[in-house]
Design a protein around this motif. Structure first.
Motif, PDB file in Angstrom:
ATOM      1  N   ILE A  64     -60.502  60.031  31.667  1.00 17.84           N
ATOM      2  CA  ILE A  64     -59.107  60.738  30.951  1.00 17.84           C
ATOM      3  C   ILE A  64     -58.451  59.309  31.185  1.00 17.84           C
ATOM      4  CG2 ILE A  64     -57.280  60.974  32.636  1.00 17.84           C
ATOM      5  CD1 ILE A  64     -59.013  63.277  33.969  1.00 17.84           C
ATOM      6  N   ARG A  65     -59.031  57.985  31.664  1.00 17.35           N
ATOM      7  CA  ARG A  65     -57.967  57.012  30.990  1.00 17.35           C
ATOM      8  C   ARG A  65     -58.568  56.363  29.929  1.00 17.35           C
ATOM      9  NH1 ARG A  65     -59.580  55.246  36.770  1.00 17.35           N
ATOM     10  NH2 ARG A  65     -61.282  54.080  36.581  1.00 17.35           N
ATOM     11  N   LEU A  70     -56.814  56.043  24.692  1.00 15.50           N
ATOM     12  CA  LEU A  70     -57.007  55.898  23.110  1.00 15.50           C
ATOM     13  C   LEU A  70     -55.852  56.569  22.589  1.00 15.50           C
ATOM     14  CD1 LEU A  70     -61.015  56.901  23.178  1.00 15.50           C
ATOM     15  CD2 LEU A  70     -59.570  55.161  21.740  1.00 15.50           C
ATOM     16  N   ARG A  71     -55.355  58.014  23.642  1.00 11.61           N
ATOM     17  CA  ARG A  71     -53.817  58.738  23.071  1.00 11.61           C
ATOM     18  C   ARG A  71     -52.566  57.239  22.832  1.00 11.61           C
ATOM     19  NH1 ARG A  71     -49.420  60.719  24.447  1.00 11.61           N
ATOM     20  NH2 ARG A  71     -49.679  60.426  27.038  1.00 11.61           N
ATOM     21  N   ARG A  72     -52.803  56.510  23.829  1.00 13.59           N
ATOM     22  CA  ARG A  72     -51.828  55.622  23.749  1.00 13.59           C
ATOM     23  C   ARG A  72     -51.642  54.573  22.376  1.00 13.59           C
ATOM     24  NH1 ARG A  72     -52.547  53.001  28.389  1.00 13.59           N
ATOM     25  NH2 ARG A  72     -52.930  55.001  29.595  1.00 13.59           N
ATOM     26  N   GLY A  73     -53.267  54.079  22.611  1.00 11.92           N
ATOM     27  CA  GLY A  73     -53.232  53.514  21.608  1.00 11.92           C
ATOM     28  C   GLY A  73     -53.132  54.245  19.576  1.00 11.92           C
ATOM     29  N   ILE A  75     -50.737  56.540  19.406  1.00  8.25           N
ATOM     30  CA  ILE A  75     -49.467  56.883  19.270  1.00  8.25           C
ATOM     31  C   ILE A  75     -49.054  55.827  18.918  1.00  8.25           C
ATOM     32  CG2 ILE A  75     -46.757  56.651  20.966  1.00  8.25           C
ATOM     33  CD1 ILE A  75     -48.853  59.628  22.264  1.00  8.25           C
ATOM     34  N   GLU A  76     -49.072  54.147  19.142  1.00  8.17           N
ATOM     35  CA  GLU A  76     -49.105  53.408  19.022  1.00  8.17           C
ATOM     36  C   GLU A  76     -48.967  52.887  17.334  1.00  8.17           C
ATOM     37  OE1 GLU A  76     -50.455  50.184  21.114  1.00  8.17           O
ATOM     38  OE2 GLU A  76     -49.382  50.574  22.647  1.00  8.17           O
ATOM     39  N   GLN A  77     -50.662  53.322  16.822  1.00  5.31           N
ATOM     40  CA  GLN A  77     -50.381  53.227  15.614  1.00  5.31           C
ATOM     41  C   GLN A  77     -49.972  54.900  14.695  1.00  5.31           C
ATOM     42  OE1 GLN A  77     -55.054  53.995  15.519  1.00  5.31           O
ATOM     43  NE2 GLN A  77     -55.477  52.350  15.223  1.00  5.31           N
ATOM     44  N   LEU A  78     -49.830  55.741  15.198  1.00  2.85           N
ATOM     45  CA  LEU A  78     -49.297  56.672  14.416  1.00  2.85           C
ATOM     46  C   LEU A  78     -47.774  55.586  14.035  1.00  2.85           C
ATOM     47  CD1 LEU A  78     -48.870  59.388  13.754  1.00  2.85           C
ATOM     48  CD2 LEU A  78     -47.962  60.189  15.562  1.00  2.85           C
ATOM     49  N   GLU A  79     -46.805  55.991  15.198  1.00  3.73           N
ATOM     50  CA  GLU A  79     -45.705  54.769  15.075  1.00  3.73           C
ATOM     51  C   GLU A  79     -44.934  53.711  13.754  1.00  3.73           C
ATOM     52  OE1 GLU A  79     -42.963  56.090  16.915  1.00  3.73           O
ATOM     53  OE2 GLU A  79     -43.860  57.607  17.135  1.00  3.73           O
ATOM     54  N   ARG A  80     -46.300  53.191  13.897  1.00  2.00           N
ATOM     55  CA  ARG A  80     -46.757  52.131  13.049  1.00  2.00           C
ATOM     56  C   ARG A  80     -46.584  52.726  11.543  1.00  2.00           C
ATOM     57  NH1 ARG A  80     -50.223  48.632  17.120  1.00  2.00           N
ATOM     58  NH2 ARG A  80     -51.566  49.905  15.887  1.00  2.00           N
ATOM     59  N   ALA A  81     -47.166  53.725  11.490  1.00  2.00           N
ATOM     60  CA  ALA A  81     -48.102  54.161  10.135  1.00  2.00           C
ATOM     61  C   ALA A  81     -46.710  54.841   9.846  1.00  2.00           C
ATOM     62  CB  ALA A  81     -48.804  54.789  10.455  1.00  2.00           C
ATOM     63  N   ARG A  82     -45.539  55.555  10.783  1.00  2.10           N
ATOM     64  CA  ARG A  82     -44.176  55.579  10.427  1.00  2.10           C
ATOM     65  C   ARG A  82     -43.634  54.655  10.216  1.00  2.10           C
ATOM     66  NH1 ARG A  82     -43.744  60.346  15.338  1.00  2.10           N
ATOM     67  NH2 ARG A  82     -45.311  62.128  14.386  1.00  2.10           N
ATOM     68  N   ALA A  83     -43.516  53.787  11.443  1.00  2.95           N
ATOM     69  CA  ALA A  83     -42.796  52.796  10.560  1.00  2.95           C
ATOM     70  C   ALA A  83     -42.806  51.913   9.463  1.00  2.95           C
ATOM     71  CB  ALA A  83     -42.413  51.655  11.607  1.00  2.95           C
ATOM     72  N   HIS A  84     -44.024  52.106   9.092  1.00  6.84           N
ATOM     73  CA  HIS A  84     -44.339  51.790   8.190  1.00  6.84           C
ATOM     74  C   HIS A  84     -44.000  52.473   6.736  1.00  6.84           C
ATOM     75  CE1 HIS A  84     -46.690  49.434   4.649  1.00  6.84           C
ATOM     76  NE2 HIS A  84     -47.670  50.379   3.965  1.00  6.84           N
ATOM     77  N   LEU A  85     -43.991  53.891   6.662  1.00  7.45           N
ATOM     78  CA  LEU A  85     -44.144  54.783   5.999  1.00  7.45           C
ATOM     79  C   LEU A  85     -42.091  54.560   5.281  1.00  7.45           C
ATOM     80  CD1 LEU A  85     -44.341  57.432   4.605  1.00  7.45           C
ATOM     81  CD2 LEU A  85     -44.344  58.677   5.949  1.00  7.45           C
TER      82      LEU A  85
END
Length: 184
Positions: A64-65, A70-73, A75-85
């Motif tokens: 679970i941890r 992995l989920r947080r990572g 989400i961070e990658q998704l946010e970075r990808a969205r910012a890059h987009l």
């Protein structure tokens, strides 16, 4: 062949040497045996079972941890990808607007260059027309002059006889000699 239960049956017939005897009555001894076995299993197996359950619980918590990390990572990658987009979309919009303005500038430059070329062509046309008019005028003048000269020569030839011709030549020679003397 002997029956497998024969030794137990014979044990039941032994005389009691002490207080320990085997009860071969299956119906009477089965719940007691089950209770003893369950008690032993619970007593000794409780630690093993607790360890197994604790290990399983730790593995589940660890999974679970890891999943949360992995989920947080992700989400961070998704946010970075969205910012890059968003940045890429802004740059694309900027390029698109710059492209449109560049196209408009090129269009205006092309229109101006075409206008200048047309104006130059008009000037060249006018100059060419003027030149051709001057050439035509000069040709007409030359033809008129030649015709006038021929007419004058014809008139002179018809009017001049050889004596008059001789006097004119002598007069011209005299004028040339006088000019020669003046210059010397």
């Amino acid at each position: 062949m002997k029956n497998v239960t024969d030794p137990f049956v014979s044990l039941g017939h032994w005389p009691s040497a002490g207080s320990f005897t085997f009860n071969t009555d299956i119906l009477a001894t089965n719940p007691i045996n089950l209770g003893v076995v369950l008690g032993v299993l619970i007593y000794f197996g409780k630690g093993v079972l607790n360890d197994l359950l604790d290990n399983r619980k730790q593995k589940i918590l660890s999974t679970i941890r890891n999943s949360e990390e992995l989920r947080r990572g992700a989400i961070e990658q998704l946010e970075r990808a969205r910012a890059h987009l968003r940045k890429v979309e802004m740059k694309a919009d900027e390029y698109r607007m710059n492209g449109y303005s560049e196209i408009e500038r090129e269009k205006a430059n092309l229109i101006n260059a075409t206008s200048e070329s047309l104006e130059q062509l008009e000037n060249y046309k006018n100059e060419t027309l003027h030149f051709e008019q001057q050439r035509a005028i000069n040709q007409v003048r030359q033809q008129v002059f030649q015709q006038a000269l021929q007419g004058a020569l014809g008139t002179l030839n018809s009017c001049l006889n050889s004596e008059l011709h001789f006097r004119t030549i002598n007069a011209n020679i005299g004028i040339l000699r006088a000019m020669e003397e003046i210059t010397d």
